[in-house]
Design a protein around this motif. Structure first.
Motif, PDB file in Angstrom:
ATOM      1  N   PHE A   1      85.004  54.309  36.370  1.00 19.57           N
ATOM      2  CA  PHE A   1      85.648  53.375  37.297  1.00 19.57           C
ATOM      3  C   PHE A   1      87.136  53.266  36.974  1.00 19.57           C
ATOM      4  O   PHE A   1      87.994  53.370  37.864  1.00 19.57           O
ATOM      5  N   THR A   2      87.473  53.066  35.712  1.00 20.04           N
ATOM      6  CA  THR A   2      88.869  52.885  35.308  1.00 20.04           C
ATOM      7  C   THR A   2      89.684  54.142  35.581  1.00 20.04           C
ATOM      8  O   THR A   2      90.814  54.079  36.085  1.00 20.04           O
ATOM      9  N   SER A   3      89.093  55.300  35.282  1.00 22.72           N
ATOM     10  CA  SER A   3      89.797  56.561  35.499  1.00 22.72           C
ATOM     11  C   SER A   3      90.055  56.808  36.974  1.00 22.72           C
ATOM     12  O   SER A   3      91.181  57.133  37.389  1.00 22.72           O
ATOM     13  N   TYR A   4      89.014  56.657  37.798  1.00 24.47           N
ATOM     14  CA  TYR A   4      89.158  56.952  39.222  1.00 24.47           C
ATOM     15  C   TYR A   4      90.076  55.951  39.917  1.00 24.47           C
ATOM     16  O   TYR A   4      90.852  56.313  40.801  1.00 24.47           O
ATOM     17  N   LEU A   5      89.995  54.699  39.527  1.00 22.37           N
ATOM     18  CA  LEU A   5      90.870  53.700  40.139  1.00 22.37           C
ATOM     19  C   LEU A   5      92.330  54.034  39.844  1.00 22.37           C
ATOM     20  O   LEU A   5      93.195  53.958  40.733  1.00 22.37           O
ATOM     21  N   GLY A   6      92.628  54.405  38.601  1.00 22.61           N
ATOM     22  CA  GLY A   6      93.998  54.768  38.240  1.00 22.61           C
ATOM     23  C   GLY A   6      94.484  55.985  39.006  1.00 22.61           C
ATOM     24  O   GLY A   6      95.630  56.025  39.477  1.00 22.61           O
ATOM     25  N   ARG A   7      93.618  56.998  39.135  1.00 16.94           N
ATOM     26  CA  ARG A   7      94.007  58.199  39.882  1.00 16.94           C
ATOM     27  C   ARG A   7      94.315  57.865  41.337  1.00 16.94           C
ATOM     28  O   ARG A   7      95.277  58.386  41.928  1.00 16.94           O
ATOM     29  N   MET A   8      93.490  56.999  41.943  1.00 16.81           N
ATOM     30  CA  MET A   8      93.692  56.668  43.361  1.00 16.81           C
ATOM     31  C   MET A   8      94.979  55.892  43.584  1.00 16.81           C
ATOM     32  O   MET A   8      95.708  56.151  44.544  1.00 16.81           O
ATOM     33  N   VAL A   9      95.252  54.933  42.724  1.00 17.41           N
ATOM     34  CA  VAL A   9      96.482  54.149  42.877  1.00 17.41           C
ATOM     35  C   VAL A   9      97.696  55.066  42.732  1.00 17.41           C
ATOM     36  O   VAL A   9      98.647  54.998  43.520  1.00 17.41           O
ATOM     37  N   GLY A  10      97.686  55.960  41.734  1.00 18.95           N
ATOM     38  CA  GLY A  10      98.799  56.880  41.549  1.00 18.95           C
ATOM     39  C   GLY A  10      98.974  57.807  42.734  1.00 18.95           C
ATOM     40  O   GLY A  10     100.106  58.019  43.214  1.00 18.95           O
ATOM     41  N   ALA A  11      97.878  58.365  43.234  1.00 19.54           N
ATOM     42  CA  ALA A  11      97.953  59.287  44.369  1.00 19.54           C
ATOM     43  C   ALA A  11      98.443  58.585  45.627  1.00 19.54           C
ATOM     44  O   ALA A  11      99.227  59.142  46.407  1.00 19.54           O
ATOM     45  N   LEU A  12      97.996  57.358  45.837  1.00 21.89           N
ATOM     46  CA  LEU A  12      98.412  56.623  47.028  1.00 21.89           C
ATOM     47  C   LEU A  12      99.889  56.274  46.960  1.00 21.89           C
ATOM     48  O   LEU A  12     100.610  56.369  47.965  1.00 21.89           O
ATOM     49  N   ASN A  13     100.385  55.905  45.788  1.00 21.86           N
ATOM     50  CA  ASN A  13     101.805  55.598  45.659  1.00 21.86           C
ATOM     51  C   ASN A  13     102.670  56.832  45.918  1.00 21.86           C
ATOM     52  O   ASN A  13     103.726  56.741  46.558  1.00 21.86           O
ATOM     53  N   ARG A  14     102.230  57.993  45.444  1.00 22.47           N
ATOM     54  CA  ARG A  14     102.967  59.228  45.736  1.00 22.47           C
ATOM     55  C   ARG A  14     102.944  59.518  47.236  1.00 22.47           C
ATOM     56  O   ARG A  14     103.950  59.960  47.815  1.00 22.47           O
ATOM     57  N   TYR A  15     101.829  59.241  47.874  1.00 20.47           N
ATOM     58  CA  TYR A  15     101.704  59.437  49.316  1.00 20.47           C
ATOM     59  C   TYR A  15     102.673  58.527  50.067  1.00 20.47           C
ATOM     60  O   TYR A  15     103.338  58.952  51.019  1.00 20.47           O
ATOM     61  N   PHE A  16     102.776  57.275  49.647  1.00 21.94           N
ATOM     62  CA  PHE A  16     103.713  56.340  50.284  1.00 21.94           C
ATOM     63  C   PHE A  16     105.137  56.895  50.235  1.00 21.94           C
ATOM     64  O   PHE A  16     105.889  56.837  51.220  1.00 21.94           O
ATOM     65  N   GLU A  17     105.488  57.439  49.068  1.00 26.32           N
ATOM     66  CA  GLU A  17     106.853  57.929  48.883  1.00 26.32           C
ATOM     67  C   GLU A  17     107.093  59.206  49.678  1.00 26.32           C
ATOM     68  O   GLU A  17     108.109  59.334  50.388  1.00 26.32           O
ATOM     69  N   GLU A  18     106.152  60.150  49.596  1.00 26.53           N
ATOM     70  CA  GLU A  18     106.340  61.436  50.270  1.00 26.53           C
ATOM     71  C   GLU A  18     106.340  61.290  51.785  1.00 26.53           C
ATOM     72  O   GLU A  18     107.112  61.955  52.485  1.00 26.53           O
ATOM     73  N   GLN A  19     105.473  60.419  52.297  1.00 28.40           N
ATOM     74  CA  GLN A  19     105.361  60.243  53.749  1.00 28.40           C
ATOM     75  C   GLN A  19     106.286  59.168  54.286  1.00 28.40           C
ATOM     76  O   GLN A  19     106.332  58.950  55.498  1.00 28.40           O
ATOM     77  N   GLU A  20     106.993  58.500  53.372  1.00 34.28           N
ATOM     78  CA  GLU A  20     107.921  57.423  53.757  1.00 34.28           C
ATOM     79  C   GLU A  20     107.237  56.421  54.676  1.00 34.28           C
ATOM     80  O   GLU A  20     107.729  56.088  55.755  1.00 34.28           O
ATOM     81  N   THR A  21     106.078  55.939  54.222  1.00 33.04           N
ATOM     82  CA  THR A  21     105.303  55.012  55.038  1.00 33.04           C
ATOM     83  C   THR A  21     105.905  53.610  55.080  1.00 33.04           C
ATOM     84  O   THR A  21     105.555  52.807  55.955  1.00 33.04           O
ATOM     85  N   GLY A  22     106.783  53.307  54.120  1.00 31.84           N
ATOM     86  CA  GLY A  22     107.358  51.970  54.055  1.00 31.84           C
ATOM     87  C   GLY A  22     106.467  50.954  53.370  1.00 31.84           C
ATOM     88  O   GLY A  22     106.812  49.774  53.276  1.00 31.84           O
ATOM     89  N   GLU A  23     105.308  51.395  52.895  1.00 30.02           N
ATOM     90  CA  GLU A  23     104.397  50.481  52.210  1.00 30.02           C
ATOM     91  C   GLU A  23     104.849  50.227  50.781  1.00 30.02           C
ATOM     92  O   GLU A  23     105.428  51.104  50.121  1.00 30.02           O
ATOM     93  N   THR A  24     104.568  49.032  50.301  1.00 35.94           N
ATOM     94  CA  THR A  24     104.921  48.657  48.933  1.00 35.94           C
ATOM     95  C   THR A  24     103.986  49.358  47.959  1.00 35.94           C
ATOM     96  O   THR A  24     102.760  49.302  48.118  1.00 35.94           O
TER      97      THR A  24
END
Length: 589
Positions: free
Chosen positions: A518-541
């Motif tokens: 649980f801890t490993s997968y949650l960390g991976r998802m948060v990191g991947a989503l933050n990179r997605y926000f930046e790369e796609q310029e979604t404007g999400e925090t």
């Protein structure tokens, strides 16, 4: 690490399986001559392995083994649609379960037992072992968080009730629904008896369940192959036929939520209510608070998320339901694929593994996540593969009385019918100009190079983590404090493989333990989503992953919620009784 659960059923099986107790590990057996047929039905209906489903449970030893120190145990009266002899679930499964109390099933199916008597039977089981030494541990029913015993050998249990039908006093369900005032009075009497110490106090009531009742329309929840026609001649069937909250349902909520010198407030659980009923309850909550009711936190006890706004037009077709065309119709969500979530692995065929969401309206939409978080409420995430999106999605059934069951569907014309390939469809218009199809999650694989077989075995846990991450994505940083376990372990769910029952949640540092994965997968998802926000310029925090996210989810958030909402001195201002309940019709069937 202690474990807390907002919704499970340790007292359900002992009421229906002969010769069992909640302090034993109850294993369900099938008539060997029928097992092949039942297995095929289960696989066809819900895609799960038979014994895994029937043995998902939360008996007291499993709760103890998991470190379960604070458990909300739900009492429920099994609806007679399940045991009605004309319906698929009885004909094909229940009558062949060894040890099942067939006489009780038959009495329930013939409506010669009241739902309240079935509720009382579970309550008797729950109270029977209260405080008893159970071989190195004990459990205790508590009525206030101040009564919690933090000794690790004690399982502290708070009671709740799933399904407002459980307060039906009359065996004749249809007759009871012509007297909804009796249902409301039964709740009021329970609250007053609890204040006097004559009954256990309830944390919440789930207003409805899998069948129609006099309080609220329900979200369809039973796979069609299981439900059969979904109709029940003796009471509300599995098919939704009502429209939102009934007048009796509104009064039931008012009585539940009021706090007086003689009654403790009982919260209302959003699970199983139709979307229209939930939307009406959000408005009712605001109006009650405007009247002077103490702030009302929203509780969603064992849910998943759709990953969507309720304005996202995912519906591909609206079909005539031949079993009951005058009351119910069916909806096919776009390709039955839902919103794509995280991509887990790359490859061809079975080696490419993706997560998706479950678009059925039994799950929460984005607008609802924000509503719950802003209320200071709590979302218990179910451990059922199907709810989390890790299972097959069938046609969803809606009530024709709720002409717009989703805001994204407009102008359903039941008079305009087209028949093609043996199915009759109705004309309708999506709110959006085009059906919904949009990528909102990273396309880069989350687990590149991983063994596909290992990923598939852990896919249910990955789906659980994805649901949690989506709650935080929509609800913001405060949402980390508004999510907890609402496992629904009851012996009927198709539980995620990593946690087939409560005992699997015991603390361990092993790499394959629930905690580590649980801890490993949650960390991976948060990191991947933050990179997605930046790369796609979604404007999400960007999301910030708290270092104690696991502890909050496993225990702390529920404990804090009960600190605020299950202490008599913290229940808020006294609200006197409102108008007397109406004795009129139900509008529920």
């Amino acid at each position: 690490m202690p474990y807390a659960d907002l919704h499970c059923h340790p007292f359900f099986k002992p009421t229906w399986i002969l010769g069992t107790r909640p302090d034993t590990d109850i294993r369900v057996e099938i008539d060997p001559l029928q097992e092949k047929n039942i297995r095929e039905l289960i696989l066809k209906a819900i895609g799960g392995e038979l014994r895994k489903i029937l043995n998902s449970q939360s008996c007291l030893p499993q709760l103890r083994d998991a470190g379960g120190t604070l458990i909300v145990a739900n009492l429920i009266a099994m609806e007679n649609a399940y045991s009605n002899l004309d319906l698929c679930i009885f004909q094909r499964v229940l009558q062949f379960v060894k040890g099942m109390d067939q006489s009780q099933l038959k009495a329930a199916g013939e409506a010669t037992l009241s739902y309240f008597s079935l509720l009382e039977a579970e309550l008797t089981v729950a109270r029977g072992l209260d405080g008893t030494d159970l071989g190195g541990y004990r459990y205790r029913l508590i009525n206030d968080l101040s009564e919690v015993d933090d000794d690790p050998t004690v399982v502290n249990i708070v009671l709740a009730v799933e399904g407002g039908h459980s307060f039906y006093q009359l065996p004749d369900v249809l007759a009871q629904e012509q007297n909804p005032a009796g249902v409301i009075a039964a709740l009021r009497d329970w609250k007053r008896a609890a204040r006097l110490g004559q009954r256990p106090r309830l944390l919440y009531v789930t207003l409805t369940h899998h069948t129609q009742n006099c309080l609220s329309n329900h979200a369809y929840a039973v796979p069609p192959t299981f439900a059969g026609s979904g109709k029940n001649p003796r009471a509300g069937g599995f098919n939704p036929t009502g429209s939102g909250l009934t007048p009796a349902g509104r009064e039931f909520c008012r009585v539940a939520l009021r706090q007086t010198a003689d009654e403790d407030r009982v919260l209302i659980d959003l699970k199983h209510m139709s979307l229209k009923a939930r939307m009406q309850f959000y408005d009712l909550r605001r109006s009650l608070e405007a009247e002077g009711f103490a702030p009302i936190p929203l509780v969603a006890s064992h849910m998943g998320v759709t990953g969507l706004s309720w304005n996202d037009a995912t519906v591909a077709a609206c079909y005539r339901l031949e079993f009951d065309p005058s009351h119910t119709f069916e909806v096919a969500h776009l390709d039955s694929l839902r919103l794509l979530g995280f991509k887990l692995t790359e490859g061809a065929g079975e080696n490419e593994i993706n997560l998706v969401f479950n678009p059925w309206s039994i799950n929460l939409y984005d607008e609802e996540i924000a509503e719950i978080v802003n209320s200071g409420g709590l979302i218990g995430l179910s451990f059922d593969d199907r709810i989390l999106g890790n299972g097959p999605v069938f046609l969803e059934r809606f009530s024709r009385a709720e002409t717009f069951p989703l805001p994204s569907i407009q102008s359903i014309n039941f008079a305009s019918q087209t028949t093609e390939n043996g199915r009759t469809s109705y004309a309708f218009r999506n709110f959006q100009s085009e059906p919904f199809h949009e990528k909102r999650y990273p396309e880069a694989p989350l687990l590149p190079g991983s063994n596909p077989a290992t990923v598939r075995a852990q896919k249910g846990l990955l789906a659980l983590c994805q649901n949690l991450v989506h709650v935080v994505r929509i609800g913001g940083e405060r949402a980390w404090d508004c999510v907890c376990i609402g496992s629904d372990f009851d012996g009927i769910i198709d539980a995620i493989d990593v946690a087939p029952n409560a005992a699997a949640l015991r603390f361990s540092d092993a790499e394959t333990s629930f905690r580590s994965l649980f801890t490993s997968y949650l960390g991976r998802m948060v990191g991947a989503l933050n990179r997605y926000f930046e790369e796609q310029e979604t404007g999400e925090t960007p999301l910030t992953l708290p270092g104690d996210a696991y502890d909050r989810f496993l225990h702390d958030n529920l404990r804090r919620f009960l600190e605020k909402n299950f202490r008599r001195e913290a229940a808020g201002p006294a609200i006197l009784a409102g108008p007397n309940p109406s004795a009129g019709g139900t509008g529920g069937n």
